[in-house]
Design an enzyme around this catalytic site. Structure first.
Site, PDB file in Angstrom:
ATOM      1  N   GLN A   1       0.623  -1.133   0.017  1.00  0.00           N
ATOM      2  CA  GLN A   1      -0.074  -0.205  -0.017  1.00  0.00           C
ATOM      3  C   GLN A   1       0.999   1.329  -0.021  1.00  0.00           C
ATOM      4  OE1 GLN A   1      -2.741  -0.402   3.245  1.00  0.00           O
ATOM      5  NE2 GLN A   1      -4.108  -1.429   2.184  1.00  0.00           N
TER       6      GLN A   1
ATOM      7  N   ASP B   1       1.746   2.467  -3.502  1.00  0.00           N
ATOM      8  CA  ASP B   1       1.164   2.314  -4.508  1.00  0.00           C
ATOM      9  C   ASP B   1       1.002   3.783  -5.084  1.00  0.00           C
ATOM     10  OD1 ASP B   1      -1.352   2.218  -6.194  1.00  0.00           O
ATOM     11  OD2 ASP B   1      -2.412   1.127  -4.691  1.00  0.00           O
TER      12      ASP B   1
ATOM     13  N   TYR C   1      -9.514  -3.149  -9.261  1.00  0.00           N
ATOM     14  CA  TYR C   1      -9.818  -2.286 -10.204  1.00  0.00           C
ATOM     15  C   TYR C   1     -11.360  -3.086 -10.770  1.00  0.00           C
ATOM     16  CZ  TYR C   1      -5.318  -0.140 -10.633  1.00  0.00           C
ATOM     17  OH  TYR C   1      -4.215   0.301 -10.110  1.00  0.00           O
TER      18      TYR C   1
END
Length: 373
Positions: free
Chosen positions: A126, A129, A229
């Site tokens: 994370q 990202d 996504y």
């Protein structure tokens, strides 16, 4: 181990891939840093700040000499890396699907290209990202820019001269950018609603105080696509959603569209007929305009008017917040490389899960499965 920081050469790119903060951190790991002169100026970082942090500031084209790793925001021309060591790593946002020929040229030049937008959306990655960090700022900026273009106030105002009603904002697509757009519009006092093809986002919308607008009794996307996504909708869902959106969008003052599918053109969410149903003076901000656009007729970096509605969108929205966007992006890069730093070798050694996900080229070949399929 020498790390080079490039000055961005793409038109309109204001960000930089390292800040004095990350320069100090890399040096603490044992790396030497070279920064191209002027690399941080558009992000309000002077050469002197890099020098004070311990980097060597060199003329344009000289910083990559003998570099083991080159950091950039957007993928540079391979010729820019001339003078770097054989097998040099390039870590940047490389647009592998849109710039496939450039990826092939990286392979031919012996560059090991690492696409930061391919960082997998897993818990331990994370902090690396870049899409999330930049999309977060893009969602914020979209609302601020739309509010500036909109000719009225956002919050309800009760005055002695009468009451001003709150603006109605509709966010289409509830990923990172969409969630920040919802939060920003709410902070500005608007009445906010939002929609997404992923049913799991309903709770996220409600948690931010917005109204969820969803198609009921028609199967859309029950889960999420690869990497968190959305994927393409079924034809039945697309039809049902279009009907629902058409009735809802006519009542809105501001519409923010954020839908993107990696490796494909942006899905069309708003048609010309739907634009025509909106009130004159309304504003639509198309965050996907650089990838073909969610809105019919949207043009990157222009405000156009159709049926009395202003339609806008930036080709590079995070670049409109260069200082903050650079700070977050630079931290993403540092978090990525430092997570794999091998003290004995004095350099990062990537693992299979993340390394194979981001590595596009190696040993003169394109090796990433997403490009070979």
């Amino acid at each position: 181990m020498r790390i080079a920081i490039l000055k961005e050469r793409a038109a309109g790119e204001t960000r930089v891939s390292a800040t004095p903060e990350t320069v100090r951190k890399f040096i603490a790991l044992g790396a030497a840093l070279s920064v191209e002169s002027g690399a941080g100026l558009s992000a309000s970082i002077a050469d002197a700040a890099y020098a004070e942090a311990g980097a060597e500031v060199l003329p344009e084209g000289q910083a990559v000499k003998d570099a083991d790793i080159v950091l950039a925001v957007q993928g540079p021309d391979p010729a820019t890396l001339a003078g770097a060591k054989p097998g040099v790593w390039l870590a940047a946002v490389l647009d592998p699907f849109g710039q496939r020929a450039r990826v092939d040229s990286y392979a031919s030049a012996g560059i090991e290209a690492l696409a930061m937008e391919f960082i997998p959306r897993i818990t331990r990655a994370q902090s690396m990202d870049v899409l999330s960090s930049q999309s977060n700022l893009a969602g914020y900026k979209a609302v601020i820019a739309a509010a500036d273009t909109y000719g009225r106030a956002f919050p309800m105002m009760m005055t002695a001269a009468g009451t001003i009603t709150a603006a109605r904002v509709f966010v289409m697509g509830v990923g990172v950018a969409g969630l920040q757009a919802i939060a920003t519009a709410r902070r500005l006092g608007a009445q906010v609603s939002a929609t997404d093809v992923r049913s799991a986002t309903r709770e996220q919308i409600e948690s931010l105080g917005a109204k969820p607008v969803f198609v009921d009794k028609v199967a859309g996307i029950e889960g999420e696509g690869a990497g968190g996504y959305a994927t393409e909708m079924s034809e039945e869902y697309q039809k049902a959603q279009a009907e629902l959106v058409s009735s809802h969008i006519a009542k809105q003052d501001i519409v923010i569209t954020t839908a993107l599918i990696p490796g494909r053109a942006a899905p069309r969410l708003v048609s010309d007929a739907q634009i025509a149903s909106m009130k004159p003076g309304s504003v639509i901000f198309d965050l996907a305009v650089a990838q073909g656009g969610n809105v019919e007729g949207s043009v990157a970096d222009e405000v156009i008017e159709r049926h009395g509605v202003k339609i806008m969108g930036f080709s590079n929205t995070p670049a409109h917040l260069p200082a903050d966007a650079s700070a977050l992006y630079a931290r993403n890069l540092y978090n990525f490389l430092s997570a794999f730093w091998d003290k004995e070798q004095g350099r990062p050694v990537l693992d299979e899960e993340i390394g194979n996900a981001v590595r596009l080229t190696q040993g003169g070949k394109v090796v990433n499965e997403r490009l070979l399929g």
